[in-house]
Design a protein around this motif. Structure first.
Motif, PDB file in Angstrom:
ATOM      1  N   GLU A 173     -49.962 -50.545  23.275  1.00 13.74           N
ATOM      2  CA  GLU A 173     -49.308 -51.019  24.386  1.00 13.74           C
ATOM      3  C   GLU A 173     -48.617 -49.776  24.098  1.00 13.74           C
ATOM      4  O   GLU A 173     -48.271 -50.048  23.111  1.00 13.74           O
ATOM      5  N   THR A 174     -48.162 -49.401  24.881  1.00  8.81           N
ATOM      6  CA  THR A 174     -46.658 -48.525  24.685  1.00  8.81           C
ATOM      7  C   THR A 174     -45.021 -49.157  24.633  1.00  8.81           C
ATOM      8  O   THR A 174     -44.620 -50.701  25.394  1.00  8.81           O
ATOM      9  N   ILE A 175     -44.317 -49.067  24.270  1.00 10.82           N
ATOM     10  CA  ILE A 175     -43.008 -49.431  23.621  1.00 10.82           C
ATOM     11  C   ILE A 175     -41.881 -48.457  23.032  1.00 10.82           C
ATOM     12  O   ILE A 175     -42.039 -47.419  22.290  1.00 10.82           O
ATOM     13  N   PHE A 176     -41.164 -48.584  24.516  1.00  7.04           N
ATOM     14  CA  PHE A 176     -40.106 -47.514  24.575  1.00  7.04           C
ATOM     15  C   PHE A 176     -38.694 -48.587  24.063  1.00  7.04           C
ATOM     16  O   PHE A 176     -38.682 -49.303  24.200  1.00  7.04           O
ATOM     17  N   ASN A 177     -38.002 -47.825  23.638  1.00  5.57           N
ATOM     18  CA  ASN A 177     -36.388 -48.275  23.113  1.00  5.57           C
ATOM     19  C   ASN A 177     -35.463 -47.641  24.222  1.00  5.57           C
ATOM     20  O   ASN A 177     -35.311 -46.099  24.052  1.00  5.57           O
ATOM     21  N   VAL A 178     -34.432 -48.487  24.699  1.00  6.61           N
ATOM     22  CA  VAL A 178     -33.548 -48.159  25.824  1.00  6.61           C
ATOM     23  C   VAL A 178     -32.316 -47.845  25.004  1.00  6.61           C
ATOM     24  O   VAL A 178     -32.076 -48.158  24.045  1.00  6.61           O
ATOM     25  N   ILE A 179     -32.135 -46.106  24.205  1.00  5.60           N
ATOM     26  CA  ILE A 179     -31.087 -45.806  23.163  1.00  5.60           C
ATOM     27  C   ILE A 179     -29.606 -45.373  24.417  1.00  5.60           C
ATOM     28  O   ILE A 179     -28.999 -45.152  23.766  1.00  5.60           O
ATOM     29  N   ASP A 180     -30.112 -45.022  25.751  1.00  3.72           N
ATOM     30  CA  ASP A 180     -28.627 -45.081  26.586  1.00  3.72           C
ATOM     31  C   ASP A 180     -28.635 -45.602  28.328  1.00  3.72           C
ATOM     32  O   ASP A 180     -29.319 -44.848  28.543  1.00  3.72           O
ATOM     33  N   LYS A 181     -28.500 -46.279  27.394  1.00  2.10           N
ATOM     34  CA  LYS A 181     -28.632 -47.081  28.939  1.00  2.10           C
ATOM     35  C   LYS A 181     -27.982 -46.450  30.251  1.00  2.10           C
ATOM     36  O   LYS A 181     -28.380 -45.969  31.335  1.00  2.10           O
TER      37      LYS A 181
ATOM     38  N   GLU B 240     -35.616 -53.372  25.563  1.00  2.00           N
ATOM     39  CA  GLU B 240     -36.452 -52.143  25.228  1.00  2.00           C
ATOM     40  C   GLU B 240     -37.518 -52.473  26.231  1.00  2.00           C
ATOM     41  O   GLU B 240     -37.864 -53.543  26.733  1.00  2.00           O
ATOM     42  N   LEU B 241     -38.823 -51.868  26.718  1.00  2.00           N
ATOM     43  CA  LEU B 241     -40.047 -51.558  27.203  1.00  2.00           C
ATOM     44  C   LEU B 241     -41.003 -51.590  26.796  1.00  2.00           C
ATOM     45  O   LEU B 241     -41.324 -50.609  26.231  1.00  2.00           O
ATOM     46  N   LYS B 242     -41.740 -52.739  26.444  1.00  4.87           N
ATOM     47  CA  LYS B 242     -42.959 -52.753  26.074  1.00  4.87           C
ATOM     48  C   LYS B 242     -44.036 -52.548  27.934  1.00  4.87           C
ATOM     49  O   LYS B 242     -43.896 -53.687  28.779  1.00  4.87           O
ATOM     50  N   GLY B 243     -45.335 -52.035  27.430  1.00  3.38           N
ATOM     51  CA  GLY B 243     -46.287 -51.254  28.499  1.00  3.38           C
ATOM     52  C   GLY B 243     -46.377 -51.146  29.630  1.00  3.38           C
ATOM     53  O   GLY B 243     -46.018 -51.699  30.542  1.00  3.38           O
ATOM     54  N   ILE B 244     -44.649 -50.714  30.304  1.00  2.00           N
ATOM     55  CA  ILE B 244     -44.120 -50.155  31.628  1.00  2.00           C
ATOM     56  C   ILE B 244     -44.475 -49.131  31.972  1.00  2.00           C
ATOM     57  O   ILE B 244     -44.575 -48.759  32.736  1.00  2.00           O
ATOM     58  N   VAL B 245     -43.842 -48.258  31.002  1.00  2.00           N
ATOM     59  CA  VAL B 245     -43.632 -46.848  30.565  1.00  2.00           C
ATOM     60  C   VAL B 245     -44.476 -46.267  29.958  1.00  2.00           C
ATOM     61  O   VAL B 245     -45.195 -46.235  28.612  1.00  2.00           O
ATOM     62  N   LYS B 246     -45.555 -45.089  30.606  1.00  2.00           N
ATOM     63  CA  LYS B 246     -46.391 -43.989  29.628  1.00  2.00           C
ATOM     64  C   LYS B 246     -45.370 -42.998  28.864  1.00  2.00           C
ATOM     65  O   LYS B 246     -44.302 -42.431  29.530  1.00  2.00           O
ATOM     66  N   CYS B 247     -46.005 -42.088  28.190  1.00  2.00           N
ATOM     67  CA  CYS B 247     -45.388 -41.515  26.818  1.00  2.00           C
ATOM     68  C   CYS B 247     -45.637 -40.331  27.427  1.00  2.00           C
ATOM     69  O   CYS B 247     -46.375 -39.734  27.787  1.00  2.00           O
ATOM     70  N   ASN B 248     -44.606 -39.195  27.448  1.00  2.00           N
ATOM     71  CA  ASN B 248     -44.907 -37.990  28.257  1.00  2.00           C
ATOM     72  C   ASN B 248     -45.736 -37.177  27.309  1.00  2.00           C
ATOM     73  O   ASN B 248     -45.673 -35.740  27.500  1.00  2.00           O
ATOM     74  N   ASN B 249     -45.871 -37.427  26.043  1.00  2.88           N
ATOM     75  CA  ASN B 249     -46.154 -36.560  24.697  1.00  2.88           C
ATOM     76  C   ASN B 249     -48.137 -37.382  24.329  1.00  2.88           C
ATOM     77  O   ASN B 249     -48.366 -38.209  24.231  1.00  2.88           O
ATOM     78  N   PRO B 250     -48.370 -35.776  25.082  1.00  5.36           N
ATOM     79  CA  PRO B 250     -49.984 -35.759  24.771  1.00  5.36           C
ATOM     80  C   PRO B 250     -50.493 -36.456  23.463  1.00  5.36           C
ATOM     81  O   PRO B 250     -51.413 -36.975  23.471  1.00  5.36           O
ATOM     82  N   ASN B 251     -49.507 -35.613  22.643  1.00  3.83           N
ATOM     83  CA  ASN B 251     -49.880 -36.277  21.597  1.00  3.83           C
ATOM     84  C   ASN B 251     -49.896 -37.877  20.391  1.00  3.83           C
ATOM     85  O   ASN B 251     -50.240 -37.498  19.714  1.00  3.83           O
ATOM     86  N   CYS B 252     -49.172 -38.261  20.997  1.00  7.45           N
ATOM     87  CA  CYS B 252     -48.464 -39.564  21.203  1.00  7.45           C
ATOM     88  C   CYS B 252     -49.815 -40.457  21.192  1.00  7.45           C
ATOM     89  O   CYS B 252     -51.001 -40.659  21.948  1.00  7.45           O
ATOM     90  N   ILE B 253     -49.402 -41.802  20.454  1.00 10.04           N
ATOM     91  CA  ILE B 253     -51.699 -42.046  19.626  1.00 10.04           C
ATOM     92  C   ILE B 253     -51.035 -43.756  21.114  1.00 10.04           C
ATOM     93  O   ILE B 253     -52.511 -43.628  21.082  1.00 10.04           O
ATOM     94  N   THR B 254     -50.289 -43.458  21.375  1.00  5.68           N
ATOM     95  CA  THR B 254     -50.498 -44.466  23.035  1.00  5.68           C
ATOM     96  C   THR B 254     -51.363 -43.456  24.005  1.00  5.68           C
ATOM     97  O   THR B 254     -51.677 -44.441  24.421  1.00  5.68           O
ATOM     98  N   ASN B 255     -51.075 -42.378  24.089  1.00  3.19           N
ATOM     99  CA  ASN B 255     -52.120 -41.701  24.824  1.00  3.19           C
ATOM    100  C   ASN B 255     -53.776 -41.536  24.764  1.00  3.19           C
ATOM    101  O   ASN B 255     -54.245 -40.986  24.890  1.00  3.19           O
ATOM    102  N   ASN B 256     -54.154 -41.591  23.210  1.00  2.94           N
ATOM    103  CA  ASN B 256     -55.702 -41.581  22.251  1.00  2.94           C
ATOM    104  C   ASN B 256     -55.417 -42.399  22.319  1.00  2.94           C
ATOM    105  O   ASN B 256     -56.614 -42.751  21.941  1.00  2.94           O
ATOM    106  N   GLU B 257     -54.622 -43.820  22.037  1.00  4.75           N
ATOM    107  CA  GLU B 257     -55.578 -44.934  21.462  1.00  4.75           C
ATOM    108  C   GLU B 257     -55.370 -45.833  22.320  1.00  4.75           C
ATOM    109  O   GLU B 257     -54.368 -45.897  23.298  1.00  4.75           O
ATOM    110  N   PRO B 258     -56.692 -46.990  22.680  1.00  7.06           N
ATOM    111  CA  PRO B 258     -56.013 -48.361  23.503  1.00  7.06           C
ATOM    112  C   PRO B 258     -54.467 -48.879  23.226  1.00  7.06           C
ATOM    113  O   PRO B 258     -55.019 -50.323  22.569  1.00  7.06           O
TER     114      PRO B 258
END
Length: 151
Positions: A121-129, A101-119
């Motif tokens: 932290e981003t959270i990404f699950n690494v699904i394929d290392k 899991e990556l917390k607060g490290i990368v930005k979501c590329n989806n402009p409609n994602c809540i992380t790009n519209n609200e203050p």
């Protein structure tokens, strides 16, 4: 390699970051904000490497990196090795591995994602290392780690 044949000078205490793909050496230095370090620092690049072809190496005197800093490195250079040096000896070799899991490290590329519209932290699950694929926890958009934007 014979210790007398070192490519760069030994350090007494600190961290040696080794096996950095040559194209990523200066990015790694930037991510770790090494321009702000006021201790002796060596950055070498384009050395021959059996592991990665051409490699970079960074030596930082009296500096040890946090798990969060190491997680950030895993996004851009997942197979580097941190050698922890104490009294001129390697006391620990820490391979940099991508966490699940990556917390607060990368930005979501989806402009409609809540992380790009609200203050928040981003959270990404690494699904394929192996193929370096991450998935946004909030909007489920998948991204290639080679194309993500660091925060």
């Amino acid at each position: 390699m014979n210790k007398k044949e070192r490519l760069v000078a030994a350090i007494k205490n600190g961290t040696v970051i080794d096996h950095i793909p040559a194209a990523k050496t200066y990015l790694v230095a930037s991510i770790l904000e090494l321009e702000n370090v006021n201790k002796p620092l060596t950055i070498g690049n384009n050395y021959a490497s059996n592991k990665v072809g051409k490699k970079g190496i960074i030596k930082v005197t009296d500096k040890y990196f946090t798990d969060e800093e190491i997680s950030r490195l895993s996004v851009v250079a997942p197979n580097i090795v941190l050698n922890i040096i104490k009294n001129y000896e390697v006391v620990e070799k820490k391979p940099v591995v991508t966490p699940d899991e990556l917390k607060g490290i990368v930005k979501c590329n989806n402009p409609n994602c809540i992380t790009n519209n609200e203050p928040m932290e981003t959270i990404f699950n690494v699904i394929d290392k192996e193929n370096k694929i991450v998935k946004c926890h909030y909007c489920d958009m998948e991204q290639d780690m080679d194309k993500v934007q660091l925060i």
